[in-house]
Design a protein around this motif. Structure first.
Motif, mmCIF file in Angstrom:
data_model
loop_
_atom_site.group_PDB
_atom_site.id
_atom_site.type_symbol
_atom_site.label_atom_id
_atom_site.label_comp_id
_atom_site.label_asym_id
_atom_site.label_seq_id
_atom_site.Cartn_x
_atom_site.Cartn_y
_atom_site.Cartn_z
ATOM 1 N N ILE A 1 0.592 -1.146 0.366
ATOM 2 C CA ILE A 1 -0.327 -0.236 0.259
ATOM 3 C C ILE A 1 0.627 1.128 0.024
ATOM 4 O O ILE A 1 0.422 2.445 -0.770
ATOM 5 N N LEU A 2 1.935 1.594 0.874
ATOM 6 C CA LEU A 2 3.195 2.426 0.802
ATOM 7 C C LEU A 2 3.817 2.436 -0.586
ATOM 8 O O LEU A 2 3.609 3.398 -1.214
ATOM 9 N N SER A 3 3.536 1.405 -1.208
ATOM 10 C CA SER A 3 4.335 1.645 -2.503
ATOM 11 C C SER A 3 3.265 2.335 -3.550
ATOM 12 O O SER A 3 3.647 3.080 -3.952
ATOM 13 N N LEU A 4 1.794 1.944 -3.148
ATOM 14 C CA LEU A 4 0.616 2.571 -3.922
ATOM 15 C C LEU A 4 0.991 3.862 -3.717
ATOM 16 O O LEU A 4 0.340 4.977 -5.063
ATOM 17 N N ILE A 5 0.572 4.411 -2.907
ATOM 18 C CA ILE A 5 0.266 5.500 -2.074
ATOM 19 C C ILE A 5 1.851 7.156 -2.472
ATOM 20 O O ILE A 5 1.806 7.719 -3.052
ATOM 21 N N GLU A 6 2.729 5.874 -2.923
ATOM 22 C CA GLU A 6 4.231 6.723 -3.487
ATOM 23 C C GLU A 6 4.178 7.211 -4.260
ATOM 24 O O GLU A 6 4.472 7.679 -5.266
ATOM 25 N N GLN A 7 3.545 6.179 -5.834
ATOM 26 C CA GLN A 7 3.230 5.805 -6.869
ATOM 27 C C GLN A 7 2.372 7.573 -6.932
ATOM 28 O O GLN A 7 2.482 7.848 -8.542
ATOM 29 N N ALA A 8 1.215 7.418 -6.541
ATOM 30 C CA ALA A 8 0.389 8.061 -6.240
ATOM 31 C C ALA A 8 0.557 9.424 -6.130
ATOM 32 O O ALA A 8 0.762 10.734 -6.872
ATOM 33 N N GLU A 9 1.269 9.487 -5.312
ATOM 34 C CA GLU A 9 2.516 10.891 -5.271
ATOM 35 C C GLU A 9 3.113 11.531 -5.937
ATOM 36 O O GLU A 9 2.778 12.506 -6.712
ATOM 37 N N GLU A 10 3.635 10.556 -7.182
ATOM 38 C CA GLU A 10 4.417 10.865 -8.615
ATOM 39 C C GLU A 10 3.853 10.995 -9.342
ATOM 40 O O GLU A 10 3.503 11.846 -10.187
ATOM 41 N N CYS A 11 2.368 10.613 -9.640
ATOM 42 C CA CYS A 11 1.500 10.675 -10.536
ATOM 43 C C CYS A 11 0.594 11.992 -10.497
ATOM 44 O O CYS A 11 0.675 13.089 -10.958
ATOM 45 N N GLY B 1 1.795 14.600 -8.195
ATOM 46 C CA GLY B 1 3.451 15.649 -8.013
ATOM 47 C C GLY B 1 2.610 16.573 -6.653
ATOM 48 O O GLY B 1 3.156 17.747 -6.648
ATOM 49 N N LYS B 2 2.582 15.969 -5.602
ATOM 50 C CA LYS B 2 2.366 16.279 -4.719
ATOM 51 C C LYS B 2 2.630 14.905 -3.194
ATOM 52 O O LYS B 2 2.246 13.552 -3.747
ATOM 53 N N LYS B 3 3.474 15.739 -2.022
ATOM 54 C CA LYS B 3 4.322 14.805 -1.124
ATOM 55 C C LYS B 3 2.996 14.718 -0.370
ATOM 56 O O LYS B 3 2.918 15.495 0.182
ATOM 57 N N LEU B 4 2.572 13.729 0.343
ATOM 58 C CA LEU B 4 2.200 13.446 1.928
ATOM 59 C C LEU B 4 2.782 13.837 2.630
ATOM 60 O O LEU B 4 3.964 13.384 3.166
ATOM 61 N N ASN B 5 2.052 14.857 3.718
ATOM 62 C CA ASN B 5 3.088 14.641 4.923
ATOM 63 C C ASN B 5 3.084 12.988 5.697
ATOM 64 O O ASN B 5 2.277 12.086 5.306
ATOM 65 N N ASP B 6 4.101 12.698 6.104
ATOM 66 C CA ASP B 6 5.105 11.532 6.407
ATOM 67 C C ASP B 6 3.680 10.789 6.877
ATOM 68 O O ASP B 6 3.736 9.772 7.718
ATOM 69 N N GLY B 7 3.088 11.774 8.174
ATOM 70 C CA GLY B 7 2.570 11.111 9.299
ATOM 71 C C GLY B 7 1.002 11.011 8.532
ATOM 72 O O GLY B 7 0.234 9.876 9.162
ATOM 73 N N TYR B 8 0.414 11.292 7.917
ATOM 74 C CA TYR B 8 -0.949 11.315 7.020
ATOM 75 C C TYR B 8 0.223 9.639 6.466
ATOM 76 O O TYR B 8 -1.645 9.193 6.287
ATOM 77 N N LYS B 9 0.358 10.310 5.719
ATOM 78 C CA LYS B 9 1.152 8.605 4.694
ATOM 79 C C LYS B 9 0.817 7.226 5.252
ATOM 80 O O LYS B 9 0.433 6.295 5.385
ATOM 81 N N THR B 10 1.645 7.670 6.761
ATOM 82 C CA THR B 10 1.187 6.270 7.843
ATOM 83 C C THR B 10 0.008 6.020 7.940
ATOM 84 O O THR B 10 -0.900 5.078 7.629
ATOM 85 N N PHE B 11 -1.009 6.893 8.224
ATOM 86 C CA PHE B 11 -2.228 6.950 8.281
ATOM 87 C C PHE B 11 -2.480 6.230 8.005
ATOM 88 O O PHE B 11 -3.904 5.112 7.904
ATOM 89 N N LEU B 12 -2.876 6.444 6.468
ATOM 90 C CA LEU B 12 -3.829 6.165 5.348
ATOM 91 C C LEU B 12 -3.177 5.183 5.309
ATOM 92 O O LEU B 12 -4.245 3.823 5.375
ATOM 93 N N SER B 13 -2.208 4.345 5.096
ATOM 94 C CA SER B 13 -1.336 2.852 4.750
ATOM 95 C C SER B 13 -1.684 1.722 5.723
ATOM 96 O O SER B 13 -2.484 1.154 5.336
ATOM 97 N N THR B 14 -2.238 2.721 6.968
ATOM 98 C CA THR B 14 -2.131 2.014 7.998
ATOM 99 C C THR B 14 -4.072 1.346 7.748
ATOM 100 O O THR B 14 -5.045 0.584 7.357
ATOM 101 N N PHE B 15 -5.140 2.183 7.626
ATOM 102 C CA PHE B 15 -6.052 2.191 7.208
ATOM 103 C C PHE B 15 -6.619 1.632 5.921
ATOM 104 O O PHE B 15 -7.373 0.886 6.047
ATOM 105 N N TYR B 16 -6.231 1.571 4.880
ATOM 106 C CA TYR B 16 -5.708 0.686 3.802
ATOM 107 C C TYR B 16 -5.714 -0.591 3.814
ATOM 108 O O TYR B 16 -6.321 -1.744 3.715
ATOM 109 N N VAL B 17 -4.778 -0.956 4.027
ATOM 110 C CA VAL B 17 -4.448 -2.274 4.954
ATOM 111 C C VAL B 17 -5.187 -3.180 5.919
ATOM 112 O O VAL B 17 -5.709 -4.583 5.442
ATOM 113 N N ASP B 18 -5.378 -2.528 6.708
ATOM 114 C CA ASP B 18 -6.714 -2.691 7.676
ATOM 115 C C ASP B 18 -8.071 -3.611 7.082
ATOM 116 O O ASP B 18 -8.348 -4.653 6.973
ATOM 117 N N ALA B 19 -8.042 -2.411 6.281
ATOM 118 C CA ALA B 19 -9.329 -2.825 5.531
ATOM 119 C C ALA B 19 -9.674 -3.560 4.685
ATOM 120 O O ALA B 19 -10.205 -4.333 4.176
#
Length: 214
Positions: free
Chosen positions: A138-148, A150-168
Protein backbone atom coordinates in the motif's frame (compact mmCIF):
# COMPACT_ATOMS: atom_id res chain seq x y z
CA UNK A 1 48.54 -5.23 -15.90
CA UNK A 2 48.86 -8.97 -15.26
CA UNK A 3 46.08 -11.50 -15.01
CA UNK A 4 46.51 -13.95 -12.11
CA UNK A 5 44.70 -17.05 -13.33
CA UNK A 6 44.98 -18.81 -9.96
CA UNK A 7 43.20 -15.95 -8.20
CA UNK A 8 40.62 -15.90 -11.00
CA UNK A 9 39.72 -19.55 -10.39
CA UNK A 10 39.75 -19.04 -6.63
CA UNK A 11 37.31 -16.16 -6.92
CA UNK A 12 35.02 -17.91 -9.39
CA UNK A 13 35.20 -21.11 -7.41
CA UNK A 14 34.06 -19.20 -4.34
CA UNK A 15 31.18 -17.73 -6.32
CA UNK A 16 30.12 -21.20 -7.46
CA UNK A 17 30.23 -22.46 -3.87
CA UNK A 18 28.12 -19.51 -2.69
CA UNK A 19 25.61 -20.03 -5.49
CA UNK A 20 25.38 -23.73 -4.71
CA UNK A 21 24.79 -22.96 -1.03
CA UNK A 22 22.04 -20.46 -1.92
CA UNK A 23 20.37 -22.96 -4.25
CA UNK A 24 20.43 -25.69 -1.59
CA UNK A 25 19.09 -23.24 0.98
CA UNK A 26 16.21 -22.22 -1.29
CA UNK A 27 15.45 -25.86 -2.11
CA UNK A 28 15.30 -26.64 1.64
CA UNK A 29 13.00 -23.70 2.34
CA UNK A 30 10.66 -24.67 -0.47
CA UNK A 31 10.58 -28.29 0.72
CA UNK A 32 9.66 -27.17 4.25
CA UNK A 33 7.04 -24.81 2.82
CA UNK A 34 5.41 -27.62 0.84
CA UNK A 35 5.50 -29.89 3.90
CA UNK A 36 3.76 -27.19 5.95
CA UNK A 37 1.08 -26.67 3.30
CA UNK A 38 0.47 -30.40 3.13
CA UNK A 39 0.18 -30.63 6.92
CA UNK A 40 -2.30 -27.72 6.97
CA UNK A 41 -4.69 -29.81 4.86
CA UNK A 42 -5.28 -32.19 7.75
CA UNK A 43 -4.59 -30.39 11.04
CA UNK A 44 -4.73 -26.98 12.76
CA UNK A 45 -1.70 -24.72 12.45
CA UNK A 46 -0.99 -24.83 16.19
CA UNK A 47 -0.78 -28.65 16.17
CA UNK A 48 1.89 -28.84 13.47
CA UNK A 49 5.35 -29.57 14.88
CA UNK A 50 8.88 -29.01 13.66
CA UNK A 51 9.50 -32.73 14.11
CA UNK A 52 6.91 -33.78 11.54
CA UNK A 53 8.10 -31.18 9.03
CA UNK A 54 11.75 -32.20 9.22
CA UNK A 55 10.80 -35.87 9.05
CA UNK A 56 8.80 -35.18 5.90
CA UNK A 57 11.76 -33.34 4.34
CA UNK A 58 14.39 -35.75 5.65
CA UNK A 59 16.44 -33.00 7.30
CA UNK A 60 17.58 -32.45 10.88
CA UNK A 61 16.26 -29.98 13.44
CA UNK A 62 19.39 -27.83 13.23
CA UNK A 63 18.79 -27.31 9.51
CA UNK A 64 15.23 -26.14 10.15
CA UNK A 65 16.30 -23.58 12.75
CA UNK A 66 19.14 -22.42 10.51
CA UNK A 67 16.51 -21.27 8.02
CA UNK A 68 13.53 -20.34 10.21
CA UNK A 69 13.02 -19.13 13.76
CA UNK A 70 9.81 -21.16 14.09
CA UNK A 71 6.89 -22.55 12.07
CA UNK A 72 5.21 -19.14 12.09
CA UNK A 73 8.27 -17.68 10.32
CA UNK A 74 8.03 -20.49 7.76
CA UNK A 75 4.38 -19.60 7.13
CA UNK A 76 5.26 -15.92 6.67
CA UNK A 77 8.03 -16.87 4.22
CA UNK A 78 5.58 -19.06 2.29
CA UNK A 79 3.11 -16.23 1.78
CA UNK A 80 5.86 -13.78 0.92
CA UNK A 81 7.41 -16.06 -1.70
CA UNK A 82 4.19 -17.21 -3.31
CA UNK A 83 2.14 -14.03 -3.24
CA UNK A 84 3.48 -10.87 -1.67
CA UNK A 85 6.77 -10.66 -3.60
CA UNK A 86 4.88 -11.23 -6.85
CA UNK A 87 2.42 -8.41 -6.14
CA UNK A 88 5.29 -6.03 -5.36
CA UNK A 89 6.40 -6.30 -8.99
CA UNK A 90 3.11 -4.95 -10.32
CA UNK A 91 2.73 -1.29 -11.24
CA UNK A 92 -0.15 -0.80 -8.84
CA UNK A 93 -1.35 2.49 -10.34
CA UNK A 94 -1.68 0.83 -13.76
CA UNK A 95 -2.14 -2.86 -12.98
CA UNK A 96 -4.17 -2.74 -9.77
CA UNK A 97 -6.87 -5.01 -11.19
CA UNK A 98 -4.31 -7.62 -12.26
CA UNK A 99 -2.62 -7.45 -8.86
CA UNK A 100 -5.92 -7.86 -7.01
CA UNK A 101 -6.92 -10.73 -9.31
CA UNK A 102 -3.62 -12.47 -8.54
CA UNK A 103 -4.16 -12.04 -4.78
CA UNK A 104 -7.75 -13.31 -4.98
CA UNK A 105 -6.63 -16.30 -7.09
CA UNK A 106 -3.94 -17.13 -4.56
CA UNK A 107 -6.25 -16.73 -1.58
CA UNK A 108 -8.92 -18.90 -3.24
CA UNK A 109 -6.46 -21.63 -4.25
CA UNK A 110 -4.99 -21.70 -0.76
CA UNK A 111 -8.13 -21.02 1.26
CA UNK A 112 -7.47 -24.10 3.39
CA UNK A 113 -4.31 -22.38 4.67
CA UNK A 114 -6.12 -19.14 5.46
CA UNK A 115 -8.97 -21.00 7.14
CA UNK A 116 -6.63 -23.20 9.16
CA UNK A 117 -4.58 -20.24 10.39
CA UNK A 118 -7.77 -18.29 11.06
CA UNK A 119 -9.22 -21.12 13.17
CA UNK A 120 -5.96 -21.50 15.10
CA UNK A 121 -5.05 -17.84 15.60
CA UNK A 122 -8.26 -15.85 15.20
CA UNK A 123 -9.08 -12.99 12.83
CA UNK A 124 -7.18 -10.25 14.66
CA UNK A 125 -3.97 -12.26 14.72
CA UNK A 126 -4.38 -13.24 11.08
CA UNK A 127 -4.85 -9.58 10.12
CA UNK A 128 -1.66 -8.68 12.01
CA UNK A 129 0.03 -11.45 10.05
CA UNK A 130 -0.68 -9.55 6.81
CA UNK A 131 0.03 -6.06 8.08
CA UNK A 132 3.76 -5.76 7.34
CA UNK A 133 3.67 -7.08 3.78
CA UNK A 134 0.39 -5.42 2.86
CA UNK A 135 1.73 -2.20 4.35
CA UNK A 136 4.73 -2.28 1.99
CA UNK A 137 2.39 -2.80 -0.98
CA UNK A 138 0.00 0.00 0.00
CA UNK A 139 2.88 2.40 0.75
CA UNK A 140 4.21 1.66 -2.73
CA UNK A 141 0.80 2.51 -4.18
CA UNK A 142 0.64 5.80 -2.23
CA UNK A 143 4.16 6.73 -3.35
CA UNK A 144 3.19 6.02 -6.97
CA UNK A 145 0.17 8.27 -6.47
CA UNK A 146 2.49 11.00 -5.14
CA UNK A 147 4.43 10.88 -8.39
CA UNK A 148 1.25 10.75 -10.46
CA UNK A 149 -0.32 13.80 -8.76
CA UNK A 150 2.96 15.67 -8.18
CA UNK A 151 2.33 16.13 -4.47
CA UNK A 152 4.01 14.68 -1.37
CA UNK A 153 1.91 13.67 1.60
CA UNK A 154 2.98 14.42 5.14
CA UNK A 155 4.76 11.34 6.57
CA UNK A 156 2.32 11.00 9.47
CA UNK A 157 -0.69 11.20 7.18
CA UNK A 158 0.87 8.74 4.75
CA UNK A 159 1.39 6.24 7.60
CA UNK A 160 -2.20 6.73 8.73
CA UNK A 161 -3.53 6.14 5.19
CA UNK A 162 -1.43 3.02 4.76
CA UNK A 163 -2.68 1.55 8.05
CA UNK A 164 -6.26 2.45 7.13
CA UNK A 165 -6.11 0.78 3.72
CA UNK A 166 -4.21 -2.28 4.99
CA UNK A 167 -6.70 -2.96 7.78
CA UNK A 168 -9.63 -2.58 5.40
CA UNK A 169 -8.14 -4.71 2.59
CA UNK A 170 -6.91 -7.50 4.88
CA UNK A 171 -10.25 -7.62 6.68
CA UNK A 172 -12.18 -7.79 3.40
CA UNK A 173 -10.01 -10.62 2.04
CA UNK A 174 -10.33 -12.64 5.26
CA UNK A 175 -14.10 -12.15 5.35
CA UNK A 176 -14.33 -13.16 1.69
CA UNK A 177 -12.47 -16.41 2.37
CA UNK A 178 -14.57 -17.22 5.43
CA UNK A 179 -17.89 -16.49 3.69
CA UNK A 180 -19.39 -19.84 2.64
CA UNK A 181 -21.78 -17.99 0.32
CA UNK A 182 -18.85 -16.18 -1.22
CA UNK A 183 -19.66 -13.01 -3.12
CA UNK A 184 -18.64 -12.65 -6.74
CA UNK A 185 -14.87 -12.23 -6.89
CA UNK A 186 -14.94 -9.84 -9.84
CA UNK A 187 -17.32 -7.56 -7.93
CA UNK A 188 -14.97 -7.50 -4.93
CA UNK A 189 -11.99 -6.74 -7.15
CA UNK A 190 -13.86 -3.88 -8.81
CA UNK A 191 -14.99 -2.49 -5.44
CA UNK A 192 -11.48 -2.59 -3.93
CA UNK A 193 -9.80 -1.17 -7.04
CA UNK A 194 -12.27 1.72 -7.45
CA UNK A 195 -12.28 2.53 -3.74
CA UNK A 196 -8.48 2.73 -3.59
CA UNK A 197 -8.05 4.70 -6.79
CA UNK A 198 -10.94 7.13 -6.33
CA UNK A 199 -10.26 7.78 -2.66
CA UNK A 200 -6.57 8.43 -3.35
CA UNK A 201 -7.50 10.83 -6.15
CA UNK A 202 -9.79 12.74 -3.80
CA UNK A 203 -7.20 12.75 -1.02
CA UNK A 204 -4.47 14.22 -3.21
CA UNK A 205 -6.79 16.81 -4.69
CA UNK A 206 -7.88 17.87 -1.19
CA UNK A 207 -4.43 18.02 0.42
CA UNK A 208 -2.67 21.32 0.92
CA UNK A 209 0.83 22.07 -0.37
CA UNK A 210 2.40 20.57 2.77
CA UNK A 211 0.65 17.23 2.25
CA UNK A 212 -1.92 17.63 5.02
CA UNK A 213 -5.63 16.92 4.59
CA UNK A 214 -7.70 20.11 4.44
Amino acid sequence: FTFDISNHFKRNGAVRIIMKHEEISMYTKKALSEALKEALKTKPFKKITVSELIESCNINRKTFYYHFEDIYALLVWTFEQEAINVVKHFDLMVDSEEALTFIMDYVEENNYIINCVYDSMGQDELKRFFVKDFNDIILSLIEQAEECYGKKLNDGYKTFLSTFYVDATAGILIDWVKDRNRHNREVYIEYIKNTLQNSLKGIFEACDSDGYPK
